[in-house]
Design a protein around this motif. Structure first.
Motif, PDB file in Angstrom:
ATOM      1  N   MET A   3       0.846  -1.185   0.000  1.00  0.00           N
ATOM      2  CA  MET A   3       0.000   0.000   0.000  1.00  0.00           C
ATOM      3  C   MET A   3       0.885   1.238   0.000  1.00  0.00           C
ATOM      4  SD  MET A   3      -3.160   1.172   0.119  1.00  0.00           S
ATOM      5  CE  MET A   3      -4.168  -0.119   0.785  1.00  0.00           C
ATOM      6  N   ALA A   4       0.672   2.106  -0.962  1.00  0.00           N
ATOM      7  CA  ALA A   4       1.399   3.366  -1.016  1.00  0.00           C
ATOM      8  C   ALA A   4       0.647   4.405  -0.196  1.00  0.00           C
ATOM      9  CB  ALA A   4       1.498   3.831  -2.468  1.00  0.00           C
ATOM     10  N   THR A   5       1.363   5.272   0.477  1.00  0.00           N
ATOM     11  CA  THR A   5       0.711   6.305   1.264  1.00  0.00           C
ATOM     12  C   THR A   5       1.362   7.652   1.023  1.00  0.00           C
ATOM     13  OG1 THR A   5       2.137   5.852   3.149  1.00  0.00           O
ATOM     14  CG2 THR A   5       0.003   4.745   3.113  1.00  0.00           C
ATOM     15  N   THR A   6       0.554   8.678   1.123  1.00  0.00           N
ATOM     16  CA  THR A   6       0.967  10.074   0.984  1.00  0.00           C
ATOM     17  C   THR A   6       1.986  10.326  -0.124  1.00  0.00           C
ATOM     18  OG1 THR A   6       2.543   9.878   2.799  1.00  0.00           O
ATOM     19  CG2 THR A   6       0.356  10.711   3.343  1.00  0.00           C
ATOM     20  N   LEU A   7       1.605  10.003  -1.314  1.00  0.00           N
ATOM     21  CA  LEU A   7       2.443  10.220  -2.500  1.00  0.00           C
ATOM     22  C   LEU A   7       1.954  11.420  -3.284  1.00  0.00           C
ATOM     23  CD1 LEU A   7       2.298   6.528  -3.683  1.00  0.00           C
ATOM     24  CD2 LEU A   7       4.263   7.642  -2.682  1.00  0.00           C
ATOM     25  N   GLY A  12       4.821  10.628  -7.894  1.00  0.00           N
ATOM     26  CA  GLY A  12       4.718   9.616  -6.844  1.00  0.00           C
ATOM     27  C   GLY A  12       3.564   8.666  -7.066  1.00  0.00           C
ATOM     28  N   ILE A  13       2.416   9.216  -7.454  1.00  0.00           N
ATOM     29  CA  ILE A  13       1.224   8.402  -7.709  1.00  0.00           C
ATOM     30  C   ILE A  13       1.479   7.450  -8.878  1.00  0.00           C
ATOM     31  CG2 ILE A  13      -1.177   8.501  -8.533  1.00  0.00           C
ATOM     32  CD1 ILE A  13      -1.004   9.455  -5.653  1.00  0.00           C
ATOM     33  N   ILE A  14       2.006   7.983  -9.968  1.00  0.00           N
ATOM     34  CA  ILE A  14       2.244   7.180 -11.170  1.00  0.00           C
ATOM     35  C   ILE A  14       3.301   6.109 -10.900  1.00  0.00           C
ATOM     36  CG2 ILE A  14       3.152   7.296 -13.533  1.00  0.00           C
ATOM     37  CD1 ILE A  14       1.706  10.104 -13.662  1.00  0.00           C
ATOM     38  N   SER A  15       4.371   6.482 -10.213  1.00  0.00           N
ATOM     39  CA  SER A  15       5.425   5.511  -9.888  1.00  0.00           C
ATOM     40  C   SER A  15       4.894   4.380  -9.013  1.00  0.00           C
ATOM     41  CB  SER A  15       6.591   6.200  -9.178  1.00  0.00           C
ATOM     42  OG  SER A  15       7.249   7.063 -10.049  1.00  0.00           O
ATOM     43  N   ALA A  16       4.057   4.719  -8.041  1.00  0.00           N
ATOM     44  CA  ALA A  16       3.484   3.696  -7.162  1.00  0.00           C
ATOM     45  C   ALA A  16       2.652   2.702  -7.967  1.00  0.00           C
ATOM     46  CB  ALA A  16       2.623   4.352  -6.078  1.00  0.00           C
ATOM     47  N   LEU A  17       1.810   3.213  -8.850  1.00  0.00           N
ATOM     48  CA  LEU A  17       0.964   2.336  -9.661  1.00  0.00           C
ATOM     49  C   LEU A  17       1.812   1.457 -10.585  1.00  0.00           C
ATOM     50  CD1 LEU A  17      -1.912   4.808 -10.548  1.00  0.00           C
ATOM     51  CD2 LEU A  17      -2.076   2.794  -9.069  1.00  0.00           C
ATOM     52  N   LEU A  18       2.805   2.063 -11.223  1.00  0.00           N
ATOM     53  CA  LEU A  18       3.663   1.290 -12.116  1.00  0.00           C
ATOM     54  C   LEU A  18       4.485   0.255 -11.350  1.00  0.00           C
ATOM     55  CD1 LEU A  18       4.875   4.044 -14.598  1.00  0.00           C
ATOM     56  CD2 LEU A  18       3.221   2.202 -15.030  1.00  0.00           C
ATOM     57  N   GLY A  20       3.248  -1.476  -9.016  1.00  0.00           N
ATOM     58  CA  GLY A  20       2.319  -2.505  -8.573  1.00  0.00           C
ATOM     59  C   GLY A  20       1.708  -2.258  -7.210  1.00  0.00           C
ATOM     60  N   ARG A  21       1.926  -1.071  -6.660  1.00  0.00           N
ATOM     61  CA  ARG A  21       1.374  -0.772  -5.334  1.00  0.00           C
ATOM     62  C   ARG A  21      -0.040  -0.221  -5.441  1.00  0.00           C
ATOM     63  NH1 ARG A  21       6.668   1.237  -4.998  1.00  0.00           N
ATOM     64  NH2 ARG A  21       5.941   3.380  -5.129  1.00  0.00           N
ATOM     65  N   ASP A  22      -0.844  -0.509  -4.435  1.00  0.00           N
ATOM     66  CA  ASP A  22      -2.184   0.068  -4.333  1.00  0.00           C
ATOM     67  C   ASP A  22      -2.070   1.441  -3.685  1.00  0.00           C
ATOM     68  OD1 ASP A  22      -3.624  -3.096  -3.386  1.00  0.00           O
ATOM     69  OD2 ASP A  22      -3.488  -2.186  -5.363  1.00  0.00           O
ATOM     70  N   LEU A  23      -2.869   2.358  -4.153  1.00  0.00           N
ATOM     71  CA  LEU A  23      -2.889   3.694  -3.564  1.00  0.00           C
ATOM     72  C   LEU A  23      -3.733   3.691  -2.298  1.00  0.00           C
ATOM     73  CD1 LEU A  23      -3.449   5.906  -6.732  1.00  0.00           C
ATOM     74  CD2 LEU A  23      -1.284   5.269  -5.664  1.00  0.00           C
ATOM     75  N   SER A  24      -3.371   4.545  -1.352  1.00  0.00           N
ATOM     76  CA  SER A  24      -4.224   4.738  -0.185  1.00  0.00           C
ATOM     77  C   SER A  24      -5.483   5.473  -0.632  1.00  0.00           C
ATOM     78  CB  SER A  24      -3.488   5.567   0.879  1.00  0.00           C
ATOM     79  OG  SER A  24      -3.314   6.902   0.421  1.00  0.00           O
ATOM     80  N   ALA A  25      -6.490   5.446   0.204  1.00  0.00           N
ATOM     81  CA  ALA A  25      -7.732   6.166  -0.113  1.00  0.00           C
ATOM     82  C   ALA A  25      -7.454   7.658  -0.280  1.00  0.00           C
ATOM     83  CB  ALA A  25      -8.771   5.933   0.977  1.00  0.00           C
ATOM     84  N   GLU A  26      -6.570   8.201   0.539  1.00  0.00           N
ATOM     85  CA  GLU A  26      -6.259   9.629   0.478  1.00  0.00           C
ATOM     86  C   GLU A  26      -5.534   9.978  -0.823  1.00  0.00           C
ATOM     87  OE1 GLU A  26      -5.381   7.654   3.088  1.00  0.00           O
ATOM     88  OE2 GLU A  26      -6.879   8.312   4.543  1.00  0.00           O
ATOM     89  N   ARG A  58      -7.995  -3.382 -11.045  1.00  0.00           N
ATOM     90  CA  ARG A  58      -9.215  -2.650 -10.707  1.00  0.00           C
ATOM     91  C   ARG A  58      -9.711  -1.740 -11.823  1.00  0.00           C
ATOM     92  NH1 ARG A  58      -9.142  -2.052  -4.357  1.00  0.00           N
ATOM     93  NH2 ARG A  58      -7.742  -3.758  -3.953  1.00  0.00           N
ATOM     94  N   LEU A  59      -9.102  -1.873 -12.976  1.00  0.00           N
ATOM     95  CA  LEU A  59      -9.446  -0.980 -14.080  1.00  0.00           C
ATOM     96  C   LEU A  59     -10.916  -1.069 -14.449  1.00  0.00           C
ATOM     97  CD1 LEU A  59      -8.490   1.098 -16.111  1.00  0.00           C
ATOM     98  CD2 LEU A  59      -7.958  -0.768 -17.660  1.00  0.00           C
TER      99      LEU A  59
END
Length: 75
Positions: A3-7, A12-18, A20-26, A58-59
């Motif tokens: 789980m990625a947090t506070t990106l 940061g968001i794009i790197s986390a997704l690429l 394979g990490r899930d984004l936090s709700a925030e 989840r696409l």
């Protein structure tokens, strides 16, 4: 599941997704809010959508919502 947090940068968001990490709700809220408000550049939107596609799982659930974001952005 990682789980990625506070990106809260597009990079940061794009790197986390690429990565394979899930984004936090925030982080998800931050990204979607930027899309809906039109605050993201075209390159950031494209990068985000490509990263979501690469992440994959989840696409299908997001497809309709993302379509709405694109329509709202175009005005």
């Amino acid at each position: 599941m990682l789980m990625a947090t506070t990106l809260r940068t597009w990079g940061g968001i794009i790197s986390a997704l690429l990565g394979g990490r899930d984004l936090s709700a925030e982080d998800t809220f931050w990204a979607m809010d930027g899309l809906v408000r039109g605050e993201a550049t075209s390159a950031q939107v494209a990068g985000f959508l490509v990263a979501l596609r690469a992440k994959g799982r989840r696409l299908r659930r997001l497809r309709g919502w993302l379509r709405l974001c694109v329509v709202m952005r175009r005005g």
